[in-house]
Design a protein around this motif. Sequence first.
Motif, PDB file in Angstrom:
ATOM      1  N   LEU A 249      59.694  53.211  17.949  1.00 44.26           N
ATOM      2  CA  LEU A 249      58.340  53.767  18.048  1.00 44.26           C
ATOM      3  C   LEU A 249      58.334  55.260  17.743  1.00 44.26           C
ATOM      4  N   ASP A 358      55.949  56.496  24.266  1.00 40.15           N
ATOM      5  CA  ASP A 358      55.093  55.470  23.669  1.00 40.15           C
ATOM      6  C   ASP A 358      54.343  56.041  22.468  1.00 40.15           C
ATOM      7  N   TYR A 360      50.924  54.516  20.160  1.00 38.63           N
ATOM      8  CA  TYR A 360      50.010  53.397  20.032  1.00 38.63           C
ATOM      9  C   TYR A 360      48.691  53.880  19.431  1.00 38.63           C
TER      10      TYR A 360
END
Length: 449
Positions: A249, A358, A360
């Motif tokens: 990621l 993270d 997203y």
Amino acid sequence: MASEIYNQEVIFRSDLTTKVVPIALKRCLIPIWIPLLITERKARTALLHLYLSTGVEGSTPITLTVPLFVGLSSDVTDYTCEALFQDGRDEKESVNNIKKNSNVRTFSVDVSHNPPSTYTVKDLNSDEFDIEPSRPLSQISQTRSVASGDTTFFIQEGLRQLCLSATNTSNGLIQHKSLVFLKDTETGFKSLHFALGSEWTFPFQLRPLCDYNLLVIRGYETKKYLFFINAVAVCSFKSHMTQNEVYLLYGKACIHSLSPGPRPSYDFYPVTHLYRSKPILYFLDIFNNSGGIMEKYIKNLGGDPASTLNRRLHGLFFSSSADPLTGQPPAVSYYGDQRIHIHIGFMIDQSRNLYFADFYCHYVNHRVTLVITLKGSEADAFCRQRLRALDPAYNEFLYRRPHEHYAMIDLSDIMANILMHEIEVRSSASEKIDVPVKFDEHKVKECAS
């Protein structure tokens, strides 16, 4: 073309008569163990029988002599039988069916994660439901399969291999135990584990970013392969990203920052404060009831549902985004009409570590989650095993060089949410609180508040 389903006969036999119950099973190329749910309707009692299926029709019927347990009916018409995991129903439906036809009760279990991908089922002990008195082995079964020194059994891939263990204690009494069924919803892989304690750790690594269903049956073995059910629990969970997925990621976030967009790639801008927007009642409650302290709380399921931070790490979220023309935070907040600014020197210094957690998409823009921890803290150790460490003095998203009174943030096409841990922020006159923040209540889409 042969059907994928075949009928297996289950025969309930008494001294006077017999009853034949056909159950539908899926064809299989190899023998597998099938859990059969048996209900005695008169006493509203549920039992579980483990049956080794050949996988094709023509198998020897399963013969069960009633009563199956002390105090149960001797009338074969009082018994019903069905196969679990064979008719497409999920585990919650199976539990509801057990509860509907018996006095079996329910309890709750939890699942914890240990890197890289080891999972433990907790809260298996439920003394509230272990109400049946323990009975000496001689009163329960004379045909028990015993393997001394081994206190668990495990049905391997596809429920193919079963190894029963001794279940008696040193004083010869039966113990209550838990049958733990784990199902990978994508592959259909099922495994069964036998736990005697309050916890059970799966003896293999779970696949990351996958959905799993868990069915726990609490009870004890009455005779070989037959279990009296006291209580059941069911839950679903998503396996977390491993550190490897977090690194992937991170790479995607870096590539996205370099992609063509309205702003130049890695367009860094200096900021002196991070901020947090909330409704006026939030801050009034802090001033009136918490002595001006913004207490940290556990991270919710916002962002990636497979994030290893979810329901595990406490902290407070702050934002660093700014208007590239004015250098000021956005005039509109979806999270509240009040905003507190905390100086960057309080947030990033040489006593803290910075982690990437993270990346997203949040409706129309992309976001990264960064975590700031105190060096050497429990949260720091937690993040070090699970996240991607960043250099606080220089990285792709947010950094502050030592002794500088400002930080640099990337304004290209990614917004950064910063989860601050190991702090207590006291709201006072020394911090800047902006009142005129516009709040659009129709667009409140909390992702990580």
